[in-house]
Design a protein around this motif. Structure first.
Motif, short mmCIF file in Angstrom:
data_model
loop_
_atom_site.label_atom_id
_atom_site.label_comp_id
_atom_site.label_asym_id
_atom_site.label_seq_id
_atom_site.Cartn_x
_atom_site.Cartn_y
_atom_site.Cartn_z
N GLU A 5 2.39 -4.41 -4.86
CA GLU A 5 2.55 -2.92 -4.64
C GLU A 5 1.43 -2.63 -3.48
O GLU A 5 1.74 -1.87 -2.73
N GLY A 6 0.24 -3.00 -3.68
CA GLY A 6 -0.77 -2.81 -2.58
C GLY A 6 -0.42 -3.22 -1.51
O GLY A 6 -0.69 -2.48 -0.36
N THR A 7 0.01 -4.40 -1.13
CA THR A 7 0.31 -5.09 -0.06
C THR A 7 1.60 -4.29 0.48
O THR A 7 1.75 -4.08 1.86
N GLY A 8 2.65 -3.88 -0.42
CA GLY A 8 3.63 -3.10 0.16
C GLY A 8 3.31 -1.61 0.98
O GLY A 8 3.57 -1.36 1.86
N ILE A 9 2.25 -1.25 0.22
CA ILE A 9 1.84 0.26 0.80
C ILE A 9 1.07 -0.26 1.81
O ILE A 9 1.15 0.71 2.87
N MET A 10 0.45 -1.35 2.21
CA MET A 10 -0.28 -1.52 3.42
C MET A 10 0.63 -1.78 4.48
O MET A 10 0.38 -1.60 5.87
N LEU A 11 1.91 -2.25 4.17
CA LEU A 11 2.87 -2.62 5.10
C LEU A 11 3.68 -1.46 5.68
O LEU A 11 4.11 -1.35 6.82
N VAL A 12 3.76 -0.46 4.80
CA VAL A 12 4.41 0.97 5.13
C VAL A 12 3.43 1.89 5.70
O VAL A 12 3.99 2.53 6.59
N LEU A 72 -2.09 -1.64 11.12
CA LEU A 72 -2.21 -2.54 10.03
C LEU A 72 -3.57 -3.23 9.83
O LEU A 72 -4.08 -3.19 8.79
N LEU A 73 -4.24 -3.48 11.10
CA LEU A 73 -5.23 -4.23 10.94
C LEU A 73 -6.49 -3.14 10.48
O LEU A 73 -7.47 -3.36 9.61
N SER A 74 -6.17 -1.87 11.07
CA SER A 74 -7.61 -0.84 10.72
C SER A 74 -7.25 -0.73 8.97
O SER A 74 -8.31 -0.54 8.15
#
Length: 128
Positions: A36-43, A7-9
């Motif tokens: 949406e961008g945040t959701g993608i970052m979390l997945v 996630l950090l990367s």
């Protein structure tokens, strides 16, 4: 821990790309920061962890390469070398993966084995 590292990367990559693209193009980079961008970052980290788990479950991959050269003597040409690369030994490396690796190495019956790349993931003393 792996999830946080991924996630950090991804957050750093997203921020650097957004900064560069924002300065050099007219692309709308603010979309990387919406829901949406945040959701993608979390997945994305979950996907990478799943992929890594599948790679470990499949076991080590063998690639065969023949090296021929007029500089290699006839005796040396029969020599069978094996290179094991990037083991990343850590507490999280399943014992079954190591067993598969040892079995494959023994089946190939190499004359010499070379361990290269990242062998340990953490400080070596933790694994001694």
């Amino acid at each position: 821990m792996a999830y946080i590292n991924f996630l950090l990367s991804f957050v750093v990559i997203r921020d650097v790309l957004s900064f560069v693209l924002g300065k050099t193009t007219s692309l709308p980079v603010d979309q990387a920061y919406n829901a949406e961008g945040t959701g993608i970052m979390l997945v994305l980290p979950l996907f990478c962890m799943l992929l890594g788990t599948l790679v470990i479950r499949v076991g080590p991959k063998v690639k065969v390469a023949e090296v021929r050269s007029p500089k290699i003597s006839a005796e040396m040409e029969k020599l069978k070398l094996l290179q094991v690369s990037d083991l990343h030994i850590s507490a999280g490396l399943p014992e079954k993966f190591v067993e598969k690796l040892v079995t494959k190495i023994n089946e190939l019956k190499p004359d010499l084995v070379f361990f290269t790349g990242d062998i340990l993931d953490k400080i070596g003393r933790a694994h001694v």
